[in-house]
Motif scaffolding. Structure first.
Motif, PDB file in Angstrom:
ATOM      1  N   ASN A 161      44.871 -23.158  30.188  1.00 23.18           N
ATOM      2  CA  ASN A 161      43.786 -22.498  30.632  1.00 23.18           C
ATOM      3  C   ASN A 161      43.706 -21.226  30.097  1.00 23.18           C
ATOM      4  O   ASN A 161      42.760 -20.580  30.362  1.00 23.18           O
ATOM      5  CB  ASN A 161      43.919 -22.283  32.141  1.00 23.18           C
ATOM      6  N   TYR A 162      44.810 -20.597  29.453  1.00 19.35           N
ATOM      7  CA  TYR A 162      44.837 -19.578  28.722  1.00 19.35           C
ATOM      8  C   TYR A 162      44.465 -19.757  27.296  1.00 19.35           C
ATOM      9  O   TYR A 162      45.282 -19.771  26.459  1.00 19.35           O
ATOM     10  CB  TYR A 162      46.226 -18.940  28.821  1.00 19.35           C
ATOM     11  N   ASN A 163      43.272 -19.962  27.099  1.00 17.77           N
ATOM     12  CA  ASN A 163      42.838 -20.072  25.358  1.00 17.77           C
ATOM     13  C   ASN A 163      41.844 -19.007  25.059  1.00 17.77           C
ATOM     14  O   ASN A 163      41.427 -18.416  25.536  1.00 17.77           O
ATOM     15  CB  ASN A 163      42.399 -21.659  25.463  1.00 17.77           C
ATOM     16  N   PHE A 164      41.759 -19.450  23.527  1.00 14.63           N
ATOM     17  CA  PHE A 164      40.772 -18.335  23.019  1.00 14.63           C
ATOM     18  C   PHE A 164      39.344 -18.389  23.489  1.00 14.63           C
ATOM     19  O   PHE A 164      38.496 -17.416  23.527  1.00 14.63           O
ATOM     20  CB  PHE A 164      40.883 -18.702  21.455  1.00 14.63           C
ATOM     21  N   GLU A 165      38.779 -19.649  23.799  1.00 17.01           N
ATOM     22  CA  GLU A 165      37.488 -19.760  24.190  1.00 17.01           C
ATOM     23  C   GLU A 165      37.222 -19.066  25.324  1.00 17.01           C
ATOM     24  O   GLU A 165      36.185 -18.398  25.343  1.00 17.01           O
ATOM     25  CB  GLU A 165      37.580 -21.420  24.686  1.00 17.01           C
ATOM     26  N   ASN A 166      38.183 -19.018  26.465  1.00 17.10           N
ATOM     27  CA  ASN A 166      37.611 -18.164  27.462  1.00 17.10           C
ATOM     28  C   ASN A 166      38.496 -16.799  27.393  1.00 17.10           C
ATOM     29  O   ASN A 166      38.669 -15.988  28.339  1.00 17.10           O
ATOM     30  CB  ASN A 166      37.953 -18.814  28.897  1.00 17.10           C
ATOM     31  N   LEU A 216      46.215 -13.766  25.998  1.00 16.58           N
ATOM     32  CA  LEU A 216      46.063 -13.922  24.496  1.00 16.58           C
ATOM     33  C   LEU A 216      47.259 -14.478  23.933  1.00 16.58           C
ATOM     34  O   LEU A 216      47.197 -15.191  22.893  1.00 16.58           O
ATOM     35  CB  LEU A 216      45.932 -12.554  23.907  1.00 16.58           C
ATOM     36  N   ALA A 217      48.546 -14.068  24.451  1.00 18.64           N
ATOM     37  CA  ALA A 217      49.865 -14.729  23.759  1.00 18.64           C
ATOM     38  C   ALA A 217      49.857 -16.268  23.988  1.00 18.64           C
ATOM     39  O   ALA A 217      50.112 -16.941  22.915  1.00 18.64           O
ATOM     40  CB  ALA A 217      50.865 -14.097  24.399  1.00 18.64           C
ATOM     41  N   VAL A 239      48.629 -22.135  22.295  1.00 16.29           N
ATOM     42  CA  VAL A 239      47.923 -23.231  22.534  1.00 16.29           C
ATOM     43  C   VAL A 239      47.366 -23.596  21.152  1.00 16.29           C
ATOM     44  O   VAL A 239      47.072 -24.987  20.781  1.00 16.29           O
ATOM     45  CB  VAL A 239      46.901 -22.864  23.530  1.00 16.29           C
ATOM     46  N   ASP A 240      46.639 -22.550  20.568  1.00 16.88           N
ATOM     47  CA  ASP A 240      45.827 -23.024  19.098  1.00 16.88           C
ATOM     48  C   ASP A 240      46.579 -23.510  17.975  1.00 16.88           C
ATOM     49  O   ASP A 240      46.306 -24.485  17.551  1.00 16.88           O
ATOM     50  CB  ASP A 240      45.085 -21.672  18.904  1.00 16.88           C
ATOM     51  N   ILE A 241      47.867 -22.912  18.110  1.00 18.25           N
ATOM     52  CA  ILE A 241      49.010 -23.366  17.182  1.00 18.25           C
ATOM     53  C   ILE A 241      49.201 -24.749  17.416  1.00 18.25           C
ATOM     54  O   ILE A 241      49.211 -25.798  16.495  1.00 18.25           O
ATOM     55  CB  ILE A 241      50.047 -22.561  16.996  1.00 18.25           C
ATOM     56  N   VAL A 278      56.731 -24.760  19.409  1.00 16.71           N
ATOM     57  CA  VAL A 278      56.074 -23.522  20.015  1.00 16.71           C
ATOM     58  C   VAL A 278      56.777 -23.325  21.253  1.00 16.71           C
ATOM     59  O   VAL A 278      56.786 -24.095  22.126  1.00 16.71           O
ATOM     60  CB  VAL A 278      54.466 -23.384  20.107  1.00 16.71           C
ATOM     61  N   LEU A 279      57.101 -22.030  21.476  1.00 19.52           N
ATOM     62  CA  LEU A 279      58.033 -21.752  22.799  1.00 19.52           C
ATOM     63  C   LEU A 279      57.307 -20.338  23.380  1.00 19.52           C
ATOM     64  O   LEU A 279      57.423 -19.318  22.722  1.00 19.52           O
ATOM     65  CB  LEU A 279      59.416 -21.777  22.838  1.00 19.52           C
ATOM     66  N   TYR A 280      56.904 -20.566  24.351  1.00 21.66           N
ATOM     67  CA  TYR A 280      56.314 -19.084  25.349  1.00 21.66           C
ATOM     68  C   TYR A 280      57.369 -19.000  26.282  1.00 21.66           C
ATOM     69  O   TYR A 280      57.870 -19.693  26.994  1.00 21.66           O
ATOM     70  CB  TYR A 280      55.268 -19.402  26.020  1.00 21.66           C
ATOM     71  N   ILE A 281      57.925 -17.733  26.397  1.00 22.05           N
ATOM     72  CA  ILE A 281      58.996 -17.328  27.291  1.00 22.05           C
ATOM     73  C   ILE A 281      58.770 -15.827  27.711  1.00 22.05           C
ATOM     74  O   ILE A 281      58.440 -15.139  26.665  1.00 22.05           O
ATOM     75  CB  ILE A 281      60.400 -17.601  26.970  1.00 22.05           C
ATOM     76  N   SER A 282      58.981 -15.388  28.881  1.00 23.44           N
ATOM     77  CA  SER A 282      58.828 -14.054  29.239  1.00 23.44           C
ATOM     78  C   SER A 282      60.386 -13.559  28.943  1.00 23.44           C
ATOM     79  O   SER A 282      61.312 -13.983  28.958  1.00 23.44           O
ATOM     80  CB  SER A 282      58.588 -14.000  30.679  1.00 23.44           C
TER      81      SER A 282
END
Ligand code: ADP
Ligand code: MG
Length: 340
Positions: free
Chosen positions: A7-12, A54-55, A60-62, A71-75
């Motif tokens: 849901n956190y994508n470039f489009e929105n 944005l992160a 998501v785009d990659i 791809v890994l997202y982590i805080s």
């Protein structure tokens, strides 16, 4: 598991002057991960301005364009916790290895690594490995690298290798489009003047902007009332009031120095004059009490002192307020001024 939120994508992620640089750098990185000079890409800015969104959007785009890439997202907080657990279980090498084989590593809120030397150290090695192998690193932080406290110099210098892009407060037009987009996606209609009223009055934080709209919708449906400007006024007022309570260290220094009728330079000066030392100690004490800043950060902002000085100041204020009546009055008076 990439931990990405689709849901956190470039489009929105709506574009405006406040985020244009960061957004287009993000797109460039997403098109060619590891293949631009934006490595690392560091996105910085205040609370609720869209860093996390944005992160994720970049990740998501990659994933969309390069499904084979990991791809890994982590805080940074979770990363730290994982590292501590790994050390406890004697798995430090596995931990490092796990991160070294990722293609795109996104670490959110790196300011959390402040003062955590062990985690900084391991991250330094992971970073070097990824960077040398042309892998992409994306970082977010609440501050620009130059303003980061208690992060090792060698790591800070790596942070500056690529591009640091700031997310600023969105202007009025961007705030309106963010709100309209949200309403549209949620399928809610709202009169233009109300959307504009909210956008006009909530300026410094997109999360709060959205929060106010959500609470407006909830209130109206809960009470089966129409969404009116009056209802909007009540809700916006609540939001604005709550944000005012977040005091800054600058503001604390101003209130304390006004109270003692001195200027901020005097309060910060090196003098040993008792009343000035006390004013400075009070400022440190209230900074500790009312902000989330670290002792080191408080010290550096109040006359370039170290964390031990701040700790000492807090103890002194505690002691004096239990033994000295006049001093206790200072604490009470200033407390009142800071909490309205
Ligand atoms: P931060 O990580 O900087 O504290 P977030 O990324 O959590 O901020 O953003 C807070 C909220 O604001 C999220 O719901 C996010 O979707 C929204 N938001 C922020 N900037 C934008 C934007 N430019 N367009 C749309 N929504 C945004
Ligand atoms: Mg965030």
């Amino acid at each position: 598991e990439s931990q990405l939120n689709p849901n956190y994508n470039f489009e929105n992620f709506l574009e405006g002057d406040s985020n244009r640089l960061a957004r287009s750098a993000g797109l460039a990185v997403a098109n060619k991960p590891g293949g631009t000079s934006f490595n690392p890409l560091l996105i910085f800015g205040g609370v609720g301005l869209g860093k996390t969104h944005l992160a994720h959007a970049i990740g998501v785009d990659i994933k969309d364009k390069y499904p084979e890439k990991t791809v890994l997202y982590i805080s940074a907080e979770k990363f730290t916790q994982q590292y501590i657990d790994a050390v406890k279980k004697n798995n430090r090498n596995d931990f490092i290895h796990f991160y070294q084989i990722i293609d795109v590593l996104i670490i959110d809120d790196v300011q959390f690594l402040s003062g955590k030397t062990g985690t900084q150290d391991v991250f330094f090695h992971i970073f070097n490995h990824l960077h040398q192998n042309g892998k992409q690193v994306i970082l977010t932080s609440d501050k620009a690298p130059v303003d980061m406290q208690d992060i090792e110099q060698r790591l800070l210098s790596r942070f500056k290798w690529g591009l640091s892009a700031e997310l600023q407060n969105p202007d009025f037009e961007t705030r309106v489009s963010i709100l309209k987009n949200k309403l549209y996606r949620d399928g809610v209609e709202m009169p233009e003047e109300i959307v504009e009223y909210v956008a006009k009055n909530i300026k410094s934080n997109v999360r709060e902007l959205e929060g106010a709209i959500i609470s407006l919708i909830a209130q109206s449906s809960f009470n089966k009332k129409e969404i009116t400007l009056d209802l909007a006024r009540i809700i916006v007022e609540k939001f604005v009031k709550n944000t005012k309570r977040e005091v800054s260290i600058d503001y604390i220094q101003k209130v304390v120095s006004d109270y003692f009728q001195m200027d901020i330079d005097t309060l910060q000066s090196k003098t040993r004059k008792r009343h000035i030392v006390q004013a400075r100690q009070l400022a440190m004490f209230f900074a500790k009490k009312f902000t989330k800043a670290s002792l080191a950060s408080i010290g550096s902002q109040i006359g370039k002192r170290d964390h031990a000085t701040v700790l000492h100041a807090c103890k002194t204020v505690d002691n004096l307020s239990s033994t000295d009546k006049q001093f206790r009055k200072y604490v009470e008076d200033i407390s009142k001024k800071l909490s309205v």
